[in-house]
Design an enzyme around this catalytic site. Structure first.
Site, mmCIF file in Angstrom:
data_model
loop_
_atom_site.group_PDB
_atom_site.id
_atom_site.type_symbol
_atom_site.label_atom_id
_atom_site.label_comp_id
_atom_site.label_asym_id
_atom_site.label_seq_id
_atom_site.Cartn_x
_atom_site.Cartn_y
_atom_site.Cartn_z
ATOM 1 N N GLY A 153 3.192 2.347 11.082
ATOM 2 C CA GLY A 153 4.139 3.435 10.936
ATOM 3 C C GLY A 153 4.865 3.825 12.204
ATOM 4 O O GLY A 153 5.618 4.808 12.219
ATOM 5 N N ASN A 204 0.862 -1.187 0.000
ATOM 6 C CA ASN A 204 0.000 0.000 0.000
ATOM 7 C C ASN A 204 0.895 1.234 0.000
ATOM 8 O O ASN A 204 1.489 1.578 1.023
ATOM 9 C CB ASN A 204 -0.904 -0.031 1.240
ATOM 10 C CG ASN A 204 -1.751 1.220 1.372
ATOM 11 O OD1 ASN A 204 -1.894 2.005 0.426
ATOM 12 N ND2 ASN A 204 -2.331 1.421 2.546
ATOM 13 N N GLU A 236 -4.890 -4.942 10.986
ATOM 14 C CA GLU A 236 -3.863 -3.924 11.163
ATOM 15 C C GLU A 236 -4.062 -3.225 12.505
ATOM 16 O O GLU A 236 -4.909 -2.348 12.629
ATOM 17 C CB GLU A 236 -3.906 -2.911 10.019
ATOM 18 C CG GLU A 236 -5.314 -2.513 9.564
ATOM 19 C CD GLU A 236 -5.339 -1.199 8.816
ATOM 20 O OE1 GLU A 236 -4.324 -0.830 8.221
ATOM 21 O OE2 GLU A 236 -6.380 -0.520 8.854
ATOM 22 N N HIS A 276 -9.295 0.944 5.480
ATOM 23 C CA HIS A 276 -7.992 1.124 6.132
ATOM 24 C C HIS A 276 -8.163 2.068 7.309
ATOM 25 O O HIS A 276 -8.971 2.995 7.278
ATOM 26 C CB HIS A 276 -6.982 1.686 5.125
ATOM 27 C CG HIS A 276 -5.575 1.663 5.616
ATOM 28 N ND1 HIS A 276 -5.075 2.594 6.503
ATOM 29 C CD2 HIS A 276 -4.551 0.810 5.362
ATOM 30 C CE1 HIS A 276 -3.813 2.329 6.757
ATOM 31 N NE2 HIS A 276 -3.465 1.236 6.082
ATOM 32 N N LYS A 321 -0.034 4.239 -0.186
ATOM 33 C CA LYS A 321 -0.703 5.379 0.450
ATOM 34 C C LYS A 321 -0.556 6.617 -0.448
ATOM 35 O O LYS A 321 -0.593 6.492 -1.667
ATOM 36 C CB LYS A 321 -0.172 5.584 1.860
ATOM 37 C CG LYS A 321 -0.273 4.309 2.720
ATOM 38 C CD LYS A 321 0.082 4.525 4.154
ATOM 39 C CE LYS A 321 -0.047 3.222 4.927
ATOM 40 N NZ LYS A 321 0.213 3.398 6.374
ATOM 41 N N SER A 328 3.677 -2.121 10.433
ATOM 42 C CA SER A 328 5.141 -2.075 10.548
ATOM 43 C C SER A 328 5.794 -3.394 10.135
ATOM 44 O O SER A 328 6.713 -3.883 10.793
ATOM 45 C CB SER A 328 5.560 -1.685 11.968
ATOM 46 O OG SER A 328 5.190 -0.357 12.258
ATOM 47 N N GLU A 375 -6.557 4.478 8.355
ATOM 48 C CA GLU A 375 -6.377 5.899 8.053
ATOM 49 C C GLU A 375 -7.623 6.487 7.412
ATOM 50 O O GLU A 375 -7.943 7.662 7.630
ATOM 51 C CB GLU A 375 -5.141 6.082 7.167
ATOM 52 C CG GLU A 375 -3.858 5.790 7.929
ATOM 53 C CD GLU A 375 -2.672 5.441 7.066
ATOM 54 O OE1 GLU A 375 -1.597 5.150 7.630
ATOM 55 O OE2 GLU A 375 -2.811 5.443 5.818
#
Length: 239
Positions: free
Chosen positions: A168, A10, A162, A94, A12, A200, A96
């Site tokens: 991250g 991904n 996730e 996701h 992003k 990560s 985010e």
């Protein structure tokens, strides 16, 4: 027969046309046996990357979609448009997107249905925050998200776990924590559902994470931006 491990990258909000050099490095590499590679660049690169990857072992996917086929949704992109551009899979839900855009389980479900409608494989993301982990709510949160976000009756749908607190940050759950969550997801999903771990994932920890029961691949963020790192993770899936 065990399903192939899926290693999905991904990108992003990263990547310009110059990023095709990383794609070319992936296309030139030997994909390990038993491993399937998928790259999800920003929407601006999907068509170009899909064209370059046509006929190869590298799949090209997308990072999000709108749930409608078309309409007055300025700035949005439908699953049909992404499929038309060459996307094979679409990530939905996701963390985010959930955090930055307020996407609810119901919205994620509609997007997963849209991806399927367009002939793409939905990759539905679920995961807990650090506060939820620390308060012992992880499995309850995952169960609630699966119930609300995953449509019924879609063969081949992929789930990605996730842990939000690991994305991250360089922090990763213990293998026992990963095993526990993936086992809980597997118990709720139809047999054969591939469950990816995301959070990560790096070349240094890939083999260990990918050896955990019910971990059928990885959803890779920053480490997928460099072909060498992404391929090293794929190699970890084959060990």
């Amino acid at each position: 027969m065990e399903a192939m491990k899926l290693i999905a990258g991904n990108w992003k909000m990263n990547g310009l046309k110059a990023g095709a050099a990383e794609l070319e490095a992936l296309l030139a590499a030997e994909v390990p046996a038993g491993v399937e590679l998928l790259l999800c660049p920003p929407a601006t690169l999907v068509a170009a990357f899909a064209g370059l990857a046509e006929g190869s072992k590298l799949g090209i996917g997308a990072q999000d979609c709108h749930w409608e086929v078309s309409g007055a949704h300025t700035g949005d992109i439908s699953a049909e448009m992404l499929a038309d551009a060459g996307a094979r899979d679409i990530i939905v839900g996701h963390s985010e997107r959930r955090a930055d855009h307020g996407e609810t389980d119901a919205i994620v479900r509609r997007k997963a249905e849209a991806a399927h409608r367009a002939g793409c494989t939905p990759i539905v993301c679920v995961g807990e925050t650090l506060a939820e982990r620390d308060s012992g709510e992880t499995l309850a949160v995952i169960a609630r998200q699966l119930e609300g976000s995953v449509p019924e009756g879609i063969a081949g749908l992929v789930v990605a776990y996730e842990p939000v607190w690991a994305i991250g940050t360089g922090r990763t759950p213990t293998t026992e924590q990963v095993r526990q969550v993936h086992a809980a997801i597997a118990a709720r999903m139809p047999a054969g559902t591939r469950i990816l771990y995301g959070g990560s994932v790096k070349p240094a920890n890939a083999a260990e994470l990918l050896s955990v029961p019910h971990v059928h691949g990885a959803l890779v963020g920053g480490a997928s931006l460099k072909a060498a790192d992404f391929l090293a993770i794929a190699a970890g899936a084959a060990t």
